[in-house]
Design a protein around this motif. Structure first.
Motif, PDB file in Angstrom:
ATOM      1  N   PRO A  57     -55.655 -46.805 -67.114  1.00 10.24           N
ATOM      2  CA  PRO A  57     -56.232 -47.014 -65.782  1.00 10.24           C
ATOM      3  C   PRO A  57     -55.164 -47.307 -64.748  1.00 10.24           C
ATOM      4  O   PRO A  57     -54.069 -47.780 -65.072  1.00 10.24           O
ATOM      5  CB  PRO A  57     -57.153 -48.230 -65.983  1.00 10.24           C
ATOM      6  N   THR A  58     -55.484 -47.023 -63.499  1.00  9.88           N
ATOM      7  CA  THR A  58     -54.552 -47.276 -62.412  1.00  9.88           C
ATOM      8  C   THR A  58     -54.249 -48.766 -62.297  1.00  9.88           C
ATOM      9  O   THR A  58     -55.085 -49.615 -62.593  1.00  9.88           O
ATOM     10  CB  THR A  58     -55.131 -46.742 -61.084  1.00  9.88           C
ATOM     11  N   VAL A  90     -40.890 -35.741 -66.710  1.00 11.57           N
ATOM     12  CA  VAL A  90     -42.090 -36.571 -66.672  1.00 11.57           C
ATOM     13  C   VAL A  90     -43.065 -35.981 -65.656  1.00 11.57           C
ATOM     14  O   VAL A  90     -42.680 -35.658 -64.530  1.00 11.57           O
ATOM     15  CB  VAL A  90     -41.766 -38.029 -66.276  1.00 11.57           C
ATOM     16  N   LEU A  91     -44.313 -35.836 -66.062  1.00  9.73           N
ATOM     17  CA  LEU A  91     -45.376 -35.442 -65.140  1.00  9.73           C
ATOM     18  C   LEU A  91     -46.289 -36.642 -64.961  1.00  9.73           C
ATOM     19  O   LEU A  91     -46.940 -37.084 -65.916  1.00  9.73           O
ATOM     20  CB  LEU A  91     -46.180 -34.259 -65.689  1.00  9.73           C
ATOM     21  N   ASP A  92     -46.332 -37.178 -63.748  1.00  9.78           N
ATOM     22  CA  ASP A  92     -47.194 -38.326 -63.461  1.00  9.78           C
ATOM     23  C   ASP A  92     -48.420 -37.843 -62.699  1.00  9.78           C
ATOM     24  O   ASP A  92     -48.321 -36.959 -61.849  1.00  9.78           O
ATOM     25  CB  ASP A  92     -46.422 -39.360 -62.635  1.00  9.78           C
ATOM     26  N   GLU A  93     -49.581 -38.423 -63.005  1.00 13.53           N
ATOM     27  CA  GLU A  93     -50.852 -38.016 -62.395  1.00 13.53           C
ATOM     28  C   GLU A  93     -51.071 -36.513 -62.612  1.00 13.53           C
ATOM     29  O   GLU A  93     -51.355 -35.748 -61.688  1.00 13.53           O
ATOM     30  CB  GLU A  93     -50.881 -38.357 -60.903  1.00 13.53           C
ATOM     31  N   ALA A  94     -50.954 -36.087 -63.875  1.00 13.24           N
ATOM     32  CA  ALA A  94     -51.063 -34.664 -64.202  1.00 13.24           C
ATOM     33  C   ALA A  94     -52.426 -34.097 -63.836  1.00 13.24           C
ATOM     34  O   ALA A  94     -52.532 -32.939 -63.403  1.00 13.24           O
ATOM     35  CB  ALA A  94     -50.786 -34.458 -65.695  1.00 13.24           C
ATOM     36  N   ASP A  95     -53.487 -34.877 -64.006  1.00 10.74           N
ATOM     37  CA  ASP A  95     -54.824 -34.374 -63.663  1.00 10.74           C
ATOM     38  C   ASP A  95     -54.928 -34.084 -62.174  1.00 10.74           C
ATOM     39  O   ASP A  95     -55.569 -33.110 -61.754  1.00 10.74           O
ATOM     40  CB  ASP A  95     -55.911 -35.357 -64.114  1.00 10.74           C
ATOM     41  N   SER A 119     -51.669 -39.170 -67.329  1.00 10.58           N
ATOM     42  CA  SER A 119     -52.861 -38.742 -66.602  1.00 10.58           C
ATOM     43  C   SER A 119     -53.856 -39.889 -66.581  1.00 10.58           C
ATOM     44  O   SER A 119     -53.887 -40.720 -67.499  1.00 10.58           O
ATOM     45  CB  SER A 119     -53.480 -37.520 -67.300  1.00 10.58           C
ATOM     46  N   ALA A 120     -54.661 -39.948 -65.525  1.00  7.83           N
ATOM     47  CA  ALA A 120     -55.674 -41.000 -65.457  1.00  7.83           C
ATOM     48  C   ALA A 120     -56.707 -40.819 -66.550  1.00  7.83           C
ATOM     49  O   ALA A 120     -57.321 -41.773 -67.015  1.00  7.83           O
ATOM     50  CB  ALA A 120     -56.345 -40.996 -64.095  1.00  7.83           C
TER      51      ALA A 120
END
Length: 411
Positions: free
Chosen positions: A45-46, A151-156, A184-185
């Motif tokens: 979670p954020t 790194v991929l952040d917030e992929a969704d 991803s979230a």
């Protein structure tokens, strides 16, 4: 303690300077395997320390394997929005405060002269939005061959914004990398899974459940609104009586400007929207973060990744396009275990979101009323579809079983 994760003393000192003493759930799960070099697929979670969960192992790798000659960035962090890019870069600089590592950021909306200066510094960690970085790759002003960590952040969110093809092309340019991490979230949905299959090699998968201390303590409720005038009256009631600092979410730029024009002279507010000059976006966020303005009007460009301490309220002036976006919006308050309040102003045509949000979050979403602003109309009745009839029709039509063949991605 962070020392138990075998992090370098310089990193632990920086974390102490930042006020962090204990790793969060996602950090405890991810960091050990990431430091061993495994690819990572993770969800949390954020507001639960996701950024440090990938920055710390990246920094540790760079410290353990110092570069012997000048070159391009060795770690690349891709994020969907400009604000999130700046925020991740700020945290990277704080974490590397006592290290001989450099960090830079490249985003759209900034002049190319600034990008050139950043790239000429030959930073160790580069944080970037996909579109602008790919422009530099095409112009051969950025070389991906030195990238060792991706790194991929917030992929969704990147998928939602249509960055899938560009991200895959960037990953292809960085094909000599040693490690990839995707955060991803949510890990639900075919899109994120396909994304992960394309980019990750036998990843360790983590879906963190934060501790009670880490969980957002956010009260949620909604007010039923008769019409736009009633909605405006409810909004002004809360702005006048209950909030300390507040983000008000509106669904379109046009509606944001209409609301801004109504309220701007009466309140100390700033606004944030897409297609806004970057210097104005930065100035608005800086004003809100410093407390100079205590109200931020925003479209969903601000729903992801904006980490502003002590936001007391989120108000959904308009409901979002999905329950997942609702969760990201209200995640701007109640961060890192703090208390927060999320209020939604719901007209009849948006009432369907009450049930959808309850089902998505697994929590009650109840109505409240203010005595002087009670709605004149009752909540509309939701029409339930007769699923049994649909199922029976489907069964009659299907004469032969259908065998699904699972396709695997070729690596």
């Amino acid at each position: 303690m962070f020392e138990s994760l075998e992090l370098d003393d310089a990193l632990c000192r920086a974390l102490a300077d930042m006020g962090y003493t204990q790793p969060t759930s996602i950090q405890s799960l991810v960091i050990p395997d990431a430091m061993e070099g495994h690819d990572i697929l993770a969800s949390a979670p954020t507001g639960t320390g996701k950024t440090a969960a990938f920055l710390l192992p990246v920094c540790q790798f760079l410290l353990d394997h110092p570069k012997h000659q000048q070159g391009s960035a060795r770690a690349l962090v891709l994020v969907p929005t400009r604000e999130l890019a700046n925020q991740v870069c700020e945290q990277a600089k704080a974490i590397t405060k006592h290290c001989d590592l450099s960090c830079g950021v490249i985003t759209g909306g900034i002049n190319y002269g600034t990008d050139k200066a950043t790239l000429e510094q030959q930073v160790d960690i580069l944080v970037a939005t996909p579109g602008r970085l790919f422009e530099h790759i095409e112009k051969e002003t950025f070389d991906c061959r030195d990238i060792e960590s991706l790194v991929l952040d917030e992929a969704d969110r990147m998928l939602d914004m249509g960055f899938s093809a560009i991200v895959n092309q960037i990953a292809g340019e960085a094909r000599w990398r040693k490690q990839s991490m995707l955060f991803s979230a949510t890990l639900e949905g075919r899109g994120v899974r396909n994304f992960a299959n394309d980019l990750l090699d036998d990843p360790k998968i983590f879906n963190a459940t934060p501790s009670r201390k880490e969980k957002a303590k956010t009260q949620q409720w909604y007010h039923l609104c008769d019409d736009l005038a009633h909605k405006d009256a409810l909004l002004e009631y809360h702005l006048n009586n209950t909030i300390d600092s507040c983000i008000v979410f509106i669904k379109t730029r046009e509606r944001l400007h209409a609301l801004k024009d109504k309220l701007f002279n009466a309140y100390n507010m700033v606004y944030l929207q897409g297609e806004m000059p970057q210097d104005k976006r930065n100035a608005a966020l800086a004003s809100f973060k410093s407390g100079e303005a205590n109200i931020l009007l925003a479209t969903d460009v601000a729903a992801r990744g904006i980490d502003v301490p002590d936001v007391s309220h989120v108000i959904n002036y308009d409901m979002p396009r999905g329950a997942d976006v609702y969760v990201h919006r209200i995640g701007r308050t109640g961060r890192a275990g703090a208390k927060g309040t999320a209020i939604s102003l719901i007209e009849a045509h948006d009432y369907k979101w009450v049930g959808k949000i309850e089902r998505y979050t697994g929590e009650a979403f109840k109505a409240r009323v203010i005595d002087d602003l009670r709605p004149k109309h009752k909540a509309p009745k939701l029409v339930k579809k007769n699923k049994s009839k649909n199922k029976s029709k489907t069964k009659l039509k299907r004469k032969t079983p259908v065998t699904k063949v699972k396709k695997r991605h070729k690596r």
